[in-house]
Design a protein around this motif. Sequence first.
Motif, PDB file in Angstrom:
ATOM      1  N   LEU A  54       0.824  -1.209   0.000  1.00 51.09           N
ATOM      2  CA  LEU A  54       0.000   0.000   0.000  1.00 51.09           C
ATOM      3  C   LEU A  54       0.857   1.257   0.000  1.00 51.09           C
ATOM      4  CD1 LEU A  54      -2.893  -0.999   2.401  1.00 51.09           C
ATOM      5  CD2 LEU A  54      -3.078  -0.461  -0.026  1.00 51.09           C
ATOM      6  N   MET A  55       1.980   1.220   0.717  1.00 53.95           N
ATOM      7  CA  MET A  55       2.884   2.374   0.708  1.00 53.95           C
ATOM      8  C   MET A  55       3.456   2.602  -0.683  1.00 53.95           C
ATOM      9  SD  MET A  55       4.865   1.980   4.328  1.00 53.95           S
ATOM     10  CE  MET A  55       5.844   3.463   4.172  1.00 53.95           C
ATOM     11  N   ILE A  56       3.791   1.542  -1.393  1.00 49.59           N
ATOM     12  CA  ILE A  56       4.331   1.680  -2.747  1.00 49.59           C
ATOM     13  C   ILE A  56       3.277   2.226  -3.693  1.00 49.59           C
ATOM     14  CG2 ILE A  56       5.241   0.400  -4.731  1.00 49.59           C
ATOM     15  CD1 ILE A  56       6.479  -1.544  -2.623  1.00 49.59           C
ATOM     16  N   ILE A  57       2.060   1.699  -3.598  1.00 51.77           N
ATOM     17  CA  ILE A  57       0.997   2.105  -4.512  1.00 51.77           C
ATOM     18  C   ILE A  57       0.614   3.567  -4.311  1.00 51.77           C
ATOM     19  CG2 ILE A  57      -1.443   1.741  -5.089  1.00 51.77           C
ATOM     20  CD1 ILE A  57      -0.929  -1.258  -4.423  1.00 51.77           C
ATOM     21  N   PHE A  58       0.520   4.007  -3.063  1.00 53.30           N
ATOM     22  CA  PHE A  58       0.033   5.353  -2.784  1.00 53.30           C
ATOM     23  C   PHE A  58       1.128   6.394  -2.596  1.00 53.30           C
ATOM     24  CE2 PHE A  58      -3.756   2.907  -1.361  1.00 53.30           C
ATOM     25  CZ  PHE A  58      -4.628   3.419  -2.312  1.00 53.30           C
ATOM     26  N   ALA A  59       2.383   6.045  -2.866  1.00 57.82           N
ATOM     27  CA  ALA A  59       3.468   7.016  -2.722  1.00 57.82           C
ATOM     28  C   ALA A  59       3.638   7.820  -4.010  1.00 57.82           C
ATOM     29  CB  ALA A  59       4.766   6.303  -2.381  1.00 57.82           C
ATOM     30  N   LEU A  60       4.016   9.056  -3.841  1.00 56.00           N
ATOM     31  CA  LEU A  60       4.328   9.904  -4.990  1.00 56.00           C
ATOM     32  C   LEU A  60       5.563   9.371  -5.707  1.00 56.00           C
ATOM     33  CD1 LEU A  60       3.956  13.398  -3.334  1.00 56.00           C
ATOM     34  CD2 LEU A  60       2.602  12.599  -5.246  1.00 56.00           C
ATOM     35  N   THR A  61       5.650   9.633  -7.000  1.00 50.88           N
ATOM     36  CA  THR A  61       6.885   9.355  -7.734  1.00 50.88           C
ATOM     37  C   THR A  61       7.678  10.660  -7.805  1.00 50.88           C
ATOM     38  OG1 THR A  61       5.782   9.763  -9.836  1.00 50.88           O
ATOM     39  CG2 THR A  61       5.890   7.483  -9.082  1.00 50.88           C
ATOM     40  N   LYS A  62       8.912  10.572  -8.268  1.00 52.64           N
ATOM     41  CA  LYS A  62       9.754  11.771  -8.293  1.00 52.64           C
ATOM     42  C   LYS A  62       9.161  12.864  -9.168  1.00 52.64           C
ATOM     43  CE  LYS A  62      14.107   9.572  -7.267  1.00 52.64           C
ATOM     44  NZ  LYS A  62      15.431   9.208  -7.752  1.00 52.64           N
ATOM     45  N   VAL A  68       1.254   9.649 -14.538  1.00 55.87           N
ATOM     46  CA  VAL A  68       1.479   8.664 -13.478  1.00 55.87           C
ATOM     47  C   VAL A  68       0.155   8.303 -12.799  1.00 55.87           C
ATOM     48  CG1 VAL A  68       2.666   8.227 -11.288  1.00 55.87           C
ATOM     49  CG2 VAL A  68       3.852   9.414 -13.117  1.00 55.87           C
ATOM     50  N   GLU A  69      -0.735   9.274 -12.644  1.00 54.17           N
ATOM     51  CA  GLU A  69      -2.056   8.971 -12.086  1.00 54.17           C
ATOM     52  C   GLU A  69      -2.819   8.022 -12.998  1.00 54.17           C
ATOM     53  OE1 GLU A  69      -4.404  12.335 -10.952  1.00 54.17           O
ATOM     54  OE2 GLU A  69      -2.688  13.331 -10.028  1.00 54.17           O
ATOM     55  N   ALA A  70      -2.724   8.242 -14.311  1.00 50.87           N
ATOM     56  CA  ALA A  70      -3.391   7.345 -15.262  1.00 50.87           C
ATOM     57  C   ALA A  70      -2.776   5.952 -15.211  1.00 50.87           C
ATOM     58  CB  ALA A  70      -3.295   7.918 -16.672  1.00 50.87           C
ATOM     59  N   ILE A  71      -1.456   5.889 -15.070  1.00 46.47           N
ATOM     60  CA  ILE A  71      -0.779   4.585 -14.960  1.00 46.47           C
ATOM     61  C   ILE A  71      -1.222   3.878 -13.681  1.00 46.47           C
ATOM     62  CG2 ILE A  71       1.473   3.493 -14.586  1.00 46.47           C
ATOM     63  CD1 ILE A  71       2.648   5.670 -16.437  1.00 46.47           C
ATOM     64  N   ARG A  72      -1.354   4.611 -12.596  1.00 45.75           N
ATOM     65  CA  ARG A  72      -1.792   4.025 -11.327  1.00 45.75           C
ATOM     66  C   ARG A  72      -3.211   3.462 -11.455  1.00 45.75           C
ATOM     67  NH1 ARG A  72      -0.487   8.189  -7.992  1.00 45.75           N
ATOM     68  NH2 ARG A  72       1.602   7.417  -7.657  1.00 45.75           N
ATOM     69  N   ASN A  73      -4.096   4.202 -12.144  1.00 46.22           N
ATOM     70  CA  ASN A  73      -5.461   3.712 -12.371  1.00 46.22           C
ATOM     71  C   ASN A  73      -5.475   2.472 -13.244  1.00 46.22           C
ATOM     72  OD1 ASN A  73      -6.614   5.742 -10.843  1.00 46.22           O
ATOM     73  ND2 ASN A  73      -6.890   7.093 -12.588  1.00 46.22           N
ATOM     74  N   LYS A  74      -4.675   2.492 -14.310  1.00 44.18           N
ATOM     75  CA  LYS A  74      -4.613   1.353 -15.218  1.00 44.18           C
ATOM     76  C   LYS A  74      -4.021   0.133 -14.513  1.00 44.18           C
ATOM     77  CE  LYS A  74      -3.553   2.648 -19.319  1.00 44.18           C
ATOM     78  NZ  LYS A  74      -2.820   3.043 -20.525  1.00 44.18           N
ATOM     79  N   ALA A  75      -3.035   0.348 -13.654  1.00 43.39           N
ATOM     80  CA  ALA A  75      -2.433  -0.752 -12.905  1.00 43.39           C
ATOM     81  C   ALA A  75      -3.452  -1.387 -11.961  1.00 43.39           C
ATOM     82  CB  ALA A  75      -1.223  -0.260 -12.116  1.00 43.39           C
ATOM     83  N   THR A  76      -4.283  -0.569 -11.342  1.00 46.60           N
ATOM     84  CA  THR A  76      -5.311  -1.104 -10.449  1.00 46.60           C
ATOM     85  C   THR A  76      -6.331  -1.919 -11.233  1.00 46.60           C
ATOM     86  OG1 THR A  76      -5.001   0.775  -8.975  1.00 46.60           O
ATOM     87  CG2 THR A  76      -7.019  -0.492  -8.702  1.00 46.60           C
ATOM     88  N   ARG A  77      -6.730  -1.416 -12.389  1.00 40.26           N
ATOM     89  CA  ARG A  77      -7.671  -2.165 -13.234  1.00 40.26           C
ATOM     90  C   ARG A  77      -7.080  -3.495 -13.674  1.00 40.26           C
ATOM     91  NH1 ARG A  77      -8.106   0.448 -18.484  1.00 40.26           N
ATOM     92  NH2 ARG A  77      -6.443  -0.998 -18.938  1.00 40.26           N
ATOM     93  N   LEU A 119       1.961  -1.503 -11.575  1.00 39.48           N
ATOM     94  CA  LEU A 119       2.344  -0.095 -11.436  1.00 39.48           C
ATOM     95  C   LEU A 119       3.801   0.111 -11.837  1.00 39.48           C
ATOM     96  CD1 LEU A 119       1.665   2.785 -10.421  1.00 39.48           C
ATOM     97  CD2 LEU A 119       2.448   2.044  -8.176  1.00 39.48           C
ATOM     98  N   GLU A 120       4.685  -0.721 -11.331  1.00 40.36           N
ATOM     99  CA  GLU A 120       6.106  -0.581 -11.670  1.00 40.36           C
ATOM    100  C   GLU A 120       6.340  -0.787 -13.166  1.00 40.36           C
ATOM    101  OE1 GLU A 120       8.605   0.524  -9.902  1.00 40.36           O
ATOM    102  OE2 GLU A 120       7.339   0.758  -8.144  1.00 40.36           O
ATOM    103  N   PHE A 121       5.666  -1.787 -13.738  1.00 38.21           N
ATOM    104  CA  PHE A 121       5.808  -2.020 -15.174  1.00 38.21           C
ATOM    105  C   PHE A 121       5.312  -0.823 -15.963  1.00 38.21           C
ATOM    106  CE2 PHE A 121       3.970  -3.423 -19.201  1.00 38.21           C
ATOM    107  CZ  PHE A 121       5.098  -3.957 -19.807  1.00 38.21           C
ATOM    108  N   GLY A 122       4.175  -0.268 -15.567  1.00 34.45           N
ATOM    109  CA  GLY A 122       3.627   0.888 -16.280  1.00 34.45           C
ATOM    110  C   GLY A 122       4.520   2.106 -16.191  1.00 34.45           C
TER     111      GLY A 122
END
Length: 137
Positions: A54-62, A68-77, A119-122
């Motif tokens: 959960l910390m990895i998923i909800f942490a900001l990237t640099k 990145v928000e779109a990638i996070r949504n797509k990763a969750t889907r 998420l990491e792959f995206g």
Amino acid sequence: MKALLPVYCRPLGYCIIALALFLPFLMVMMGRVTDANLLFYKECSKLLMMLGALMIIFALTKNECKEVEAIRNKATRNAMFLTVFFIFGNILYRVAQGDLMSVDSSSFLIFLIINVLCLEFGIKKATVDRLFKRNNR
């Protein structure tokens, strides 16, 4: 999905997952794990892995942006789809084996780990795509 945690929570999440993976083995080698407390250590390890994921998923990237928000949504889907597929395969396997006793209690943990992988792959894929778009100009 917007990030909720600061940037340093990403590497901290990976450290927590590594701790959750290796701590039970260290505790066994030190003789701390017995039949009486095995379930406690197992569940604590699962909770630590969930916390780290959960910390990895909800942490900001640099360089956090809308992409990145779109990638996070797509990763969750994608993680939802892959988790259902994995659990369905697991159920079919247990039915084929005739296993009536085992119950899968790690579905949420599986979802979180698959979500982190997606998420990491995206994020890496987007980085590589940006790199090649710059070189082709």
